[in-house]
Scaffold this motif. Structure first.
Motif, PDB file in Angstrom:
ATOM      1  N   UNK B  79       0.872  -1.333   0.036  1.00 30.84           N
ATOM      2  CA  UNK B  79       0.190  -0.073   0.012  1.00 30.84           C
ATOM      3  C   UNK B  79       0.857   1.309  -0.171  1.00 30.84           C
ATOM      4  N   UNK B  80       0.423   2.215  -0.851  1.00 28.68           N
ATOM      5  CA  UNK B  80       0.962   3.511  -0.685  1.00 28.68           C
ATOM      6  C   UNK B  80       0.450   4.386   0.378  1.00 28.68           C
ATOM      7  N   UNK B  81       1.340   5.337   0.995  1.00 27.55           N
ATOM      8  CA  UNK B  81       0.961   6.177   1.809  1.00 27.55           C
ATOM      9  C   UNK B  81       0.044   7.370   1.090  1.00 27.55           C
ATOM     10  N   UNK B  82      -0.832   7.939   1.793  1.00 30.22           N
ATOM     11  CA  UNK B  82      -1.890   9.222   1.009  1.00 30.22           C
ATOM     12  C   UNK B  82      -1.052   9.959   0.047  1.00 30.22           C
ATOM     13  N   UNK B  83       0.234  10.295   0.051  1.00 31.62           N
ATOM     14  CA  UNK B  83       0.946  11.162  -0.608  1.00 31.62           C
ATOM     15  C   UNK B  83       0.794  10.661  -2.027  1.00 31.62           C
TER      16      UNK B  83
END
Lengths: 138, 138
Positions: B79-83
């Motif tokens: 998963x990516x961070x929100x950025x």
DNA sequence: GTAACTGCAAAATATTTGCATCCTT
DNA sequence: AAGGATGCAAATATTTTGCAGTTAC
């Protein structure tokens, strides 16, 4: 050139064959990392696909070349520095991948910065892969 | 849990399907990075192999997950961070690969150190991959 | 001469594409 | 209803394995 290559093979108790000489010379000549496909394409005599697989694996096992983890997960290989030996790689340099031309460079002079990991983790080796644009493509 | 996952899909203009919900939940549940094979194995309902390929690609395109370059060149996703947003990943954290259990961790809190490249090179993104032994395996 | 290396065939694995059908909106 | 998403079949691509013949030492 050929002498250097022969020396490398001898030092690693590998017999001297056309195939190994040819592939190793490609690495010597190239300032960039090579993929399996590159080797098939670049070598003058046609080397069997399977033999290339086996030769690359042998070289990696012996610490003659190392694999480079790339962002797109293609497998790249490059010559190791002398410090590498069988079963133990010390390629603590930075790899640079140009997004334009796709070339992978080993930036041997630039050492890996210290990375702080959680106390419970043991670090063996650190790879740094930088993506960007190389000097030829900007 | 499910709400979060649905939100992620909505934010990215993706329709809500069993397949996407299931795969995204796997990532939510897992503290580790997952491979295509992991997903096939872990998911309760059997998802078609091809659909998994396409779903992962979609998620990467949308910036929901990112690929991790690993030393052995298997492809891992996390998963990516929100950025992260479409076409633009900012996963400037450290990835840690445990040589014992093969688990890949995203060490989100540890930022990437500055790397000096030759002046002629332009840096877009830096990946750091640490190999070693994780807290569970030592 | 012997062990290691190579090349071919073929198996096993991984990934991509086309298309008809189904599901979400 | 319409467009996107899925699943199946099949095409491609990649990697591995077995084995017989060849080569280096």
């Amino acid at each position: 050139m050929k002498d250097v290559v022969i020396d490398i093979l001898k030092h690693n108790q590998l017999s001297i064959t056309d195939n190994r000489l040819g592939i190793l010379e490609l690495f010597q000549k190239s300032s960039k990392a090579l993929s399996h496909a590159d080797i098939e394409r670049l070598s003058e005599k046609h080397f069997d696909r399977v033999t290339i697989y086996r030769t690359l694996q042998t070289f990696v096992d012996k610490g003659i070349i190392h694999t480079i983890p790339t962002a797109d997960n293609s497998i790249m290989y490059a010559l190791c520095k002398e410090a590498c030996s069988e079963g133990h790689h010390h390629d603590d340099h930075v790899h640079f991948l140009c997004g334009q031309c796709g070339t992978t460079y080993c930036l041997d002079n630039i050492s890996i910065p210290e990375v702080n990991v959680p106390k419970d983790f043991i670090v063996h080796q650190t790879n740094v892969l930088v993506n960007g644009v190389c000097k030829n493509c900007r």
